[in-house]
Motif scaffolding. Structure first.
Motif, PDB file in Angstrom:
ATOM      1  N   UNK A   1       7.132  94.841 -32.198  1.00 55.05           N
ATOM      2  CA  UNK A   1       6.213  95.233 -33.275  1.00 55.05           C
ATOM      3  C   UNK A   1       6.647  96.529 -33.949  1.00 55.05           C
ATOM      4  N   UNK A   2       7.309  97.416 -33.210  1.00 57.43           N
ATOM      5  CA  UNK A   2       7.856  98.623 -33.843  1.00 57.43           C
ATOM      6  C   UNK A   2       8.950  98.222 -34.833  1.00 57.43           C
ATOM      7  N   UNK A   3       9.790  97.286 -34.435  1.00 59.50           N
ATOM      8  CA  UNK A   3      10.840  96.800 -35.330  1.00 59.50           C
ATOM      9  C   UNK A   3      10.238  96.153 -36.579  1.00 59.50           C
ATOM     10  N   UNK A   4       9.201  95.330 -36.392  1.00 61.13           N
ATOM     11  CA  UNK A   4       8.515  94.703 -37.538  1.00 61.13           C
ATOM     12  C   UNK A   4       7.944  95.757 -38.474  1.00 61.13           C
TER      13      UNK A   4
ATOM     14  N   UNK B   1      -3.701  95.087 -30.982  1.00 53.02           N
ATOM     15  CA  UNK B   1      -3.842  94.905 -32.433  1.00 53.02           C
ATOM     16  C   UNK B   1      -3.702  96.192 -33.242  1.00 53.02           C
ATOM     17  N   UNK B   2      -3.844  97.347 -32.623  1.00 55.38           N
ATOM     18  CA  UNK B   2      -3.753  98.604 -33.384  1.00 55.38           C
ATOM     19  C   UNK B   2      -2.416  99.324 -33.211  1.00 55.38           C
ATOM     20  N   UNK B   3      -1.468  98.719 -32.530  1.00 54.89           N
ATOM     21  CA  UNK B   3      -0.175  99.354 -32.282  1.00 54.89           C
ATOM     22  C   UNK B   3       0.523  99.752 -33.577  1.00 54.89           C
ATOM     23  N   UNK B   4       0.630  98.842 -34.528  1.00 52.18           N
ATOM     24  CA  UNK B   4       1.310  99.162 -35.794  1.00 52.18           C
ATOM     25  C   UNK B   4       0.536 100.227 -36.575  1.00 52.18           C
ATOM     26  N   UNK B   5      -0.777 100.186 -36.481  1.00 59.00           N
ATOM     27  CA  UNK B   5      -1.596 101.202 -37.147  1.00 59.00           C
ATOM     28  C   UNK B   5      -1.240 102.594 -36.610  1.00 59.00           C
ATOM     29  N   UNK B   6      -1.147 102.710 -35.289  1.00 60.06           N
ATOM     30  CA  UNK B   6      -0.830 104.009 -34.694  1.00 60.06           C
ATOM     31  C   UNK B   6       0.608 104.433 -35.026  1.00 60.06           C
ATOM     32  N   UNK B   7       1.527 103.474 -35.092  1.00 63.88           N
ATOM     33  CA  UNK B   7       2.882 103.810 -35.555  1.00 63.88           C
ATOM     34  C   UNK B   7       2.837 104.337 -36.986  1.00 63.88           C
TER      35      UNK B   7
ATOM     36  N   UNK C   1      -0.928 103.137 -48.591  1.00 63.88           N
ATOM     37  CA  UNK C   1       0.534 103.096 -48.608  1.00 63.88           C
ATOM     38  C   UNK C   1       1.110 102.357 -47.396  1.00 63.88           C
ATOM     39  N   UNK C   2       0.268 102.096 -46.398  1.00 63.52           N
ATOM     40  CA  UNK C   2       0.709 101.484 -45.148  1.00 63.52           C
ATOM     41  C   UNK C   2       0.080 100.116 -44.894  1.00 63.52           C
ATOM     42  N   UNK C   3      -0.972  99.765 -45.632  1.00 66.66           N
ATOM     43  CA  UNK C   3      -1.751  98.569 -45.315  1.00 66.66           C
ATOM     44  C   UNK C   3      -0.925  97.312 -45.114  1.00 66.66           C
ATOM     45  N   UNK C   4       0.056  97.069 -45.951  1.00 65.81           N
ATOM     46  CA  UNK C   4       0.846  95.837 -45.840  1.00 65.81           C
ATOM     47  C   UNK C   4       1.580  95.747 -44.504  1.00 65.81           C
ATOM     48  N   UNK C   5       1.836  96.879 -43.877  1.00 66.40           N
ATOM     49  CA  UNK C   5       2.660  96.885 -42.660  1.00 66.40           C
ATOM     50  C   UNK C   5       1.888  97.187 -41.386  1.00 66.40           C
ATOM     51  N   UNK C   6       0.641  97.603 -41.479  1.00 71.11           N
ATOM     52  CA  UNK C   6      -0.119  97.923 -40.268  1.00 71.11           C
ATOM     53  C   UNK C   6      -1.161  96.869 -39.922  1.00 71.11           C
TER      54      UNK C   6
END
Length: 190
Positions: free
Chosen positions: A75-78, A152-158, A173-178
């Motif tokens: 998910x970090x890579x994504x 489910x919140x991992x990408x949000x925290x990244x 600015x992040x919504x599409x990716x989190x």
């Protein structure tokens, strides 16, 4: 009398759905406070296979250790591919537009817990995940948000680590990716 019962039931239901906080949106257990002292006392004795993130997994987490480590890396890579168009950013110092340098993911510590937890975050007291900006630590719960899948919140925290403000003022600015494809719990981070 029948109208009174229907009216009372409607008022009760509306009360349940008119909550303004995450705590009321998500059901399930809430663990005790996780703060800076707690995350500093944890032994980050595992590393993810790709990015080398330092990980501690609470013994109550249901997912197997290797599954958790792989999921964090994948998910970090994504996220990095989506947000910046290059997952290699995770292996190097990366300068944000404001001049802040984000260290490689190998310097990030991740504490994986089973449930949402009490927290001291801006605008809330119960979290599914939190980024400690000054410590470069993310705490993420396995349960996340109901119906949204595990972590489910991992990408949000990244997103916070890579420039999303603590007050979410630049979240657009992040919504599409989190946000995950499987889940749309509403805009619960604003």
């Amino acid at each position: 009398m029948r109208h009174l019962c229907v009216s009372l039931a409607a008022i009760f239901i509306l009360t349940l759905f008119s909550c303004d906080s995450v705590e009321d949106f998500v059901r399930g257990p809430v663990d005790p406070l996780i703060d800076g002292d707690v995350v500093e006392s944890v032994d980050y004795n595992l590393t993810t296979p790709n990015y080398g993130m330092q990980v501690a997994i609470d013994s109550r987490v249901d997912a197997g250790t290797q599954r958790v480590l792989n999921l964090l890396d994948n998910r970090a890579e994504e996220f990095l591919n989506c947000q910046f168009g290059d997952s290699q950013i995770g292996f190097e110092d990366f300068m944000l537009d404001d001049g802040t340098v984000v260290p490689p993911l190998s310097e990030l510590r991740v504490y994986v817990v089973p449930n949402r937890f009490e927290c001291e975050a801006e605008g809330r007291s119960v979290c599914g995940g939190i980024y400690f900006f000054d410590l470069d630590v993310i705490v993420v719960s396995e349960g996340g948000f109901e119906g949204c899948g595990e972590f489910s919140v991992w990408k949000h925290e990244l997103g916070h680590r890579y420039g999303m403000a603590a007050d979410h003022s630049n979240q657009s600015e992040f919504n599409a990716c989190i946000n995950t494809d499987k889940c749309d719990p509403g805009n619960i981070f604003d």
